[in-house]
Design a protein around this motif. Structure first.
Motif, short mmCIF file in Angstrom:
data_model
loop_
_atom_site.label_atom_id
_atom_site.label_comp_id
_atom_site.label_asym_id
_atom_site.label_seq_id
_atom_site.Cartn_x
_atom_site.Cartn_y
_atom_site.Cartn_z
N GLU A 12 0.75 -1.29 -0.03
CA GLU A 12 -0.49 -0.20 -0.21
C GLU A 12 0.65 1.21 -0.12
N MET A 114 4.64 -0.58 12.83
CA MET A 114 4.06 -1.73 14.22
C MET A 114 3.24 -0.20 14.46
N HIS A 141 1.93 -9.70 11.77
CA HIS A 141 2.23 -9.52 13.22
C HIS A 141 1.17 -9.84 13.92
N GLY A 165 -3.48 -12.13 10.69
CA GLY A 165 -4.18 -12.03 8.51
C GLY A 165 -4.44 -13.07 7.56
N ASP A 169 -6.25 -15.04 4.92
CA ASP A 169 -5.93 -15.15 3.97
C ASP A 169 -6.21 -16.49 3.44
N PRO A 183 -10.84 -10.20 4.07
CA PRO A 183 -11.80 -8.80 3.97
C PRO A 183 -13.19 -10.05 3.86
N ALA A 186 -14.16 -13.42 5.91
CA ALA A 186 -15.44 -11.78 6.97
C ALA A 186 -16.41 -11.68 6.54
N GLY A 269 -4.18 -2.83 14.02
CA GLY A 269 -3.45 -4.11 12.25
C GLY A 269 -4.78 -3.93 12.15
N VAL A 271 -6.60 -6.63 11.15
CA VAL A 271 -7.60 -7.37 11.20
C VAL A 271 -8.45 -6.90 12.31
N CYS A 300 -6.83 1.05 10.05
CA CYS A 300 -6.15 -0.09 10.99
C CYS A 300 -6.12 -0.82 9.85
N THR A 301 -5.45 -1.28 8.96
CA THR A 301 -4.85 -1.44 7.67
C THR A 301 -3.86 -0.24 7.56
N ASP A 302 -3.30 -0.58 6.31
CA ASP A 302 -2.00 -0.06 6.27
C ASP A 302 -2.49 1.54 5.64
P1 ATP Z 1 1.84 -6.03 9.11
O1 ATP Z 1 1.69 -4.24 9.11
O2 ATP Z 1 2.49 -6.87 9.64
O3 ATP Z 1 3.70 -5.72 8.08
P2 ATP Z 1 0.59 -5.83 7.10
O4 ATP Z 1 1.00 -4.18 7.01
O5 ATP Z 1 0.21 -6.71 5.39
O6 ATP Z 1 1.02 -6.52 7.98
P3 ATP Z 1 -2.74 -5.07 6.90
O7 ATP Z 1 -2.52 -4.15 6.54
O8 ATP Z 1 -1.99 -4.00 8.77
O9 ATP Z 1 -1.40 -5.57 7.43
O10 ATP Z 1 -3.60 -5.89 7.72
C1 ATP Z 1 -4.08 -6.93 6.74
C2 ATP Z 1 -4.13 -7.72 7.05
O11 ATP Z 1 -5.22 -7.71 7.26
C3 ATP Z 1 -4.19 -9.09 5.93
O12 ATP Z 1 -4.48 -10.45 6.34
C4 ATP Z 1 -5.85 -8.54 5.18
O13 ATP Z 1 -6.46 -9.69 4.72
C5 ATP Z 1 -6.48 -8.36 6.68
N1 ATP Z 1 -8.19 -8.23 7.38
C6 ATP Z 1 -8.47 -6.85 6.78
N2 ATP Z 1 -9.38 -6.69 7.08
C7 ATP Z 1 -9.35 -7.57 7.38
C8 ATP Z 1 -10.90 -8.10 8.23
N3 ATP Z 1 -12.33 -7.60 7.94
N4 ATP Z 1 -11.03 -9.50 8.68
C9 ATP Z 1 -10.34 -9.95 9.16
N5 ATP Z 1 -8.98 -10.15 8.62
C10 ATP Z 1 -8.33 -8.41 8.34
#
Ligand code: ATP
Ligand code: MG
Ligand code: FE
Length: 344
Positions: A12, A114, A141, A165, A169, A183, A186, A269, A271, A300-302
């Protein structure tokens, strides 16, 4: 202080401007996801990720500044993700951030990805004050962290194999859902019947705060192979899997709160966007007379917002880097300097 945040640790490209002035906060943020680029490979291809960050980062910086109504000269600092993550992807963000900061003659600060996730909930209204316990649940993580103060982190437990996560996946993939399936799994679970499939709550039958999610994936694989593989069955299995992960996380979070003598839980994060996890942890914390604090799902996501925010806190405390471009693909959060130590 207006800080530009740049996130390029994985797939991202995130950019944001955070203003620490009272009442200001997040002025603009934009995320460009490379999901479509990596989908045909079923996972992130590092070299493609780096090249795409090169293409997308500067246009996204321009777009974000325009949305915030700012010119580059209005910035007081630049924050960038320096790790953990993919080395090539990190270097694109770090190089761009350092160059921007140098040309604008403002300080630049390296942010731990993190720590960015962990502090994201503090951008929301009524933020919790440390000490508290944080659950970091992302694609790479799964950690329980005692947050003594901002910048002072003690690892209480973590996954011994897959991250939560990653388990979402991989489980989605083995039931034929496209990458990244978390997602979607879920969403499918919403239509599933609770209790139709019951999977183990790994490592909850013994004391300790570590996790293991890889066995759960195997249990799902067997159940899926032995089933009729119909639409409803897939939803039922998804629900069974989600309930197992959510219950496991909730059990360990409650133990961590007990161990730390706290009733405040911060969740961050990807999840953390999971609806059932949010509801379960809110309920658990409320029962204890405490509270669970989440960022809005899009944080929550990046994203670049969490990097701008974490960087702003460190810049305000007087921390910044020299002019060399350095990244740390593997980086232990416990080695970060506490915020207070850097104060003038
Ligand atoms: P890290 O932060 O550990 O380096 P990352 O940056 O890839 O990893 P994030 O972007 O924080 O991770 O999160 C992505 C993860 O969150 C993916 O594995 C995705 O499947 C999971 N995820 C996103 N939305 C949901 C949801 N609604 N339910 C479950 N999992 C989800
Ligand atoms: Mg990602
Ligand atoms: Fe992340």
């Amino acid at each position: 202080m207006r800080v530009l945040g740049i996130e390029t640790s994985c797939d991202e490209t995130g950019v944001a401007v955070y203003d620490t002035a009272p009442g200001a906060g997040l002025l603009a943020h934009a995320v460009y996801s490379q999901i479509a680029l990596h989908a045909e490979y079923g996972g992130v291809v590092p070299e493609l990720a780096s090249r795409d960050h090169v293409r997308k980062l500067l246009p996204l910086v321009r777009q974000t500044l325009a949305e915030a109504g700012l010119a580059p000269g209005d910035l007081d600092g630049v924050a960038y993700t320096a790790g953990p993550g993919l080395v090539g992807a990190l270097l694109v963000g770090a190089g761009t951030a350092r160059a921007l900061a140098w040309s604008l003659d403002v300080p630049a600060v390296a942010v731990h990805h993190m720590e960015g996730h962990l502090l994201a909930p503090l951008m929301e209204d009524n933020p919790p004050d440390p000490p508290f316990v944080a659950l970091l649940v992302s694609g790479g993580h799964t950690q329980l962290v005692a947050v003594e103060a901002i910048g002072q982190y003690r690892l209480l437990g973590e996954t011994l194999d897959d991250a939560a996560g990653e388990a979402f996946d991989k489980t989605a993939k083995l039931m034929g859902l496209p990458y990244p399936g978390g997602p979607q799994l879920a969403a499918l679970a919403e239509r599933g019947t609770p209790g139709a499939f019951r999977f183990a709550r790994p490592m909850t039958d013994r004391p300790g705060l570590d996790f293991s999610f890889s066995g759960l994936k195997t249990q799902v694989l067997l159940a899926w192979q032995q089933s009729d593989q119909g639409e409803q069955t897939r939803a039922d299995i998804a629900r069974g899997f989600e309930d197992a992960v959510v219950d496991t996380l909730a059990i360990k979070c409650e133990r961590a709160l007990d161990a730390a003598g706290s009733d405040t839980l911060v969740i961050a994060g990807g999840v953390g966007a999971n609806k059932r996890l949010r509801a379960k942890l809110q309920e658990m914390c409320a029962r204890r007379g405490g509270r669970a604090c989440f960022p809005r799902p899009s944080l929550c996501t990046d994203n670049g917002a969490m990097i701008a925010f974490a960087g702003a806190l460190r810049l305000e405390a007087g921390q910044h880097e020299d002019t060399s471009v350095r990244v740390t693909p593997r980086w232990d959060m416990a080695t970060l300097p506490p915020l207070a130590a850097a104060s003038p």
